[in-house]
Design an enzyme around this catalytic site. Structure first.
Site, PDB file in Angstrom:
ATOM      1  N   ASP A 209       0.843  -1.185   0.000  1.00  0.00           N
ATOM      2  CA  ASP A 209       0.000   0.000   0.000  1.00  0.00           C
ATOM      3  C   ASP A 209       0.886   1.244   0.000  1.00  0.00           C
ATOM      4  O   ASP A 209       1.918   1.252   0.669  1.00  0.00           O
ATOM      5  CB  ASP A 209      -0.836  -0.022   1.296  1.00  0.00           C
ATOM      6  CG  ASP A 209      -2.210   0.580   1.142  1.00  0.00           C
ATOM      7  OD1 ASP A 209      -2.714   0.640   0.017  1.00  0.00           O
ATOM      8  OD2 ASP A 209      -2.786   0.965   2.173  1.00  0.00           O
TER       9      ASP A 209
ATOM     10  N   TYR B 246       2.166   4.861   1.251  1.00  0.00           N
ATOM     11  CA  TYR B 246       2.076   5.543   2.542  1.00  0.00           C
ATOM     12  C   TYR B 246       0.849   6.452   2.538  1.00  0.00           C
ATOM     13  O   TYR B 246       0.548   7.105   1.533  1.00  0.00           O
ATOM     14  CB  TYR B 246       3.328   6.371   2.792  1.00  0.00           C
ATOM     15  CG  TYR B 246       4.596   5.548   2.922  1.00  0.00           C
ATOM     16  CD1 TYR B 246       4.740   4.605   3.939  1.00  0.00           C
ATOM     17  CD2 TYR B 246       5.653   5.724   2.035  1.00  0.00           C
ATOM     18  CE1 TYR B 246       5.911   3.866   4.073  1.00  0.00           C
ATOM     19  CE2 TYR B 246       6.830   4.988   2.159  1.00  0.00           C
ATOM     20  CZ  TYR B 246       6.950   4.061   3.174  1.00  0.00           C
ATOM     21  OH  TYR B 246       8.107   3.325   3.306  1.00  0.00           O
TER      22      TYR B 246
ATOM     23  N   PHE C 210       8.145   1.614  -0.639  1.00  0.00           N
ATOM     24  CA  PHE C 210       9.077   1.789   0.474  1.00  0.00           C
ATOM     25  C   PHE C 210       9.783   3.146   0.482  1.00  0.00           C
ATOM     26  O   PHE C 210      10.460   3.475   1.449  1.00  0.00           O
ATOM     27  CB  PHE C 210      10.132   0.665   0.515  1.00  0.00           C
ATOM     28  CG  PHE C 210       9.563  -0.688   0.793  1.00  0.00           C
ATOM     29  CD1 PHE C 210       9.268  -1.083   2.091  1.00  0.00           C
ATOM     30  CD2 PHE C 210       9.292  -1.580  -0.239  1.00  0.00           C
ATOM     31  CE1 PHE C 210       8.713  -2.337   2.351  1.00  0.00           C
ATOM     32  CE2 PHE C 210       8.741  -2.826   0.014  1.00  0.00           C
ATOM     33  CZ  PHE C 210       8.446  -3.207   1.310  1.00  0.00           C
TER      34      PHE C 210
ATOM     35  N   HIS D 210       9.049  -9.668   6.119  1.00  0.00           N
ATOM     36  CA  HIS D 210       8.937  -8.240   5.803  1.00  0.00           C
ATOM     37  C   HIS D 210       9.898  -7.438   6.682  1.00  0.00           C
ATOM     38  O   HIS D 210      10.149  -7.811   7.842  1.00  0.00           O
ATOM     39  CB  HIS D 210       7.490  -7.791   6.045  1.00  0.00           C
ATOM     40  CG  HIS D 210       7.152  -6.486   5.427  1.00  0.00           C
ATOM     41  ND1 HIS D 210       7.440  -5.280   6.031  1.00  0.00           N
ATOM     42  CD2 HIS D 210       6.548  -6.172   4.248  1.00  0.00           C
ATOM     43  CE1 HIS D 210       7.029  -4.294   5.259  1.00  0.00           C
ATOM     44  NE2 HIS D 210       6.485  -4.803   4.172  1.00  0.00           N
TER      45      HIS D 210
END
Length: 226
Positions: free
Chosen positions: A69, A71, A82, A191
């Site tokens: 998703d 931010y 990221f 993750h």
């Protein structure tokens, strides 16, 4: 906006041309328009929704890093998984990515969270969903973006060889489950989130493994420094 006027980098527009004509994509566009008409703030800004494709044309892709998703806080999302723009502190997951790169390759930990230099070297920083409502994580889930980004990964899987796919966490592993491991290198791990980084993220050496593979294939190593 007509389907054939989607503003996306030319090589990707050609690779994904069929997607723009499909019912799901038309429904997705209608949903985004309804969000706008309802007064919701959408991240990233419209001109950066397809930034991953803009920064990394189809024929230049070497590595694919799959996020989930964008931010959802103000000023954070700029269309690269990221990554955050210059001046925005690196979020916790990105901080852990930097720590692993430091441990793996000995590179200094950057002060910026802007991963655009990676993207320009052929690292496709692809979120599964390309938009999100402000302050509402996963608010644009199951609206069509996942099908669109699946199509992008399918095209790379089918039409390229020797790529590196980095699958971090259960979501990314599921999204990349169809990748042909006889043609490509798949590097899977937990993750880098603080919630899971200590269960297999640290010490995975994915960045040195990726460069060794790319060097062997004659594709050129990635400079993972920023």
């Amino acid at each position: 906006m007509a389907e054939n006027n989607v503003q996306i980098e030319a090589s990707w527009k050609q690779a994904l041309a069929a997607e723009f004509e499909k019912p799901y994509f038309k429904s997705l566009k209608a949903f985004l328009q309804s969000e706008k008409e309802a007064g919701h703030i959408i991240f990233p800004p419209g001109n950066l929704i397809f930034n991953a494709f803009e920064c990394t044309p189809f024929e230049r892709v070497k590595v694919v890093i799959i996020g989930q998703d964008p931010y959802h806080g103000p000023g954070q999302a700029h269309g690269l998984s990221f990554s955050v723009p210059d001046g925005v502190p690196p979020p916790p997951s990105l901080g852990n990515i930097y720590k692993e790169i430091h441990q793996d390759l000995g590179l200094p930990i950057p002060k910026t969270g802007n991963l655009t230099p990676w993207a320009h070297q052929g690292v496709l920083l692809l979120n599964a969903m390309l938009t999100v409502r402000a302050n509402a994580p996963a608010s644009h889930q199951n609206k069509g973006w996942e099908q669109f980004t699946d199509a992008a990964i399918h095209r790379l899987n089918e039409q390229c060889s020797g790529l590196v796919f980095m699958l971090w966490g259960a979501y990314a592993k599921k999204k990349g489950a169809f990748i042909d491991t006889t043609k490509h290198l798949v590097l899977a791990s937990s993750h880098p989130s603080p919630l899971s980084a200590h269960t297999g993220w640290y010490g995975n050496h994915q960045f040195s493994k990726a460069n060794a593979w790319l060097k062997e294939k004659g594709l050129g190593e990635v400079n993972w420094g920023i």
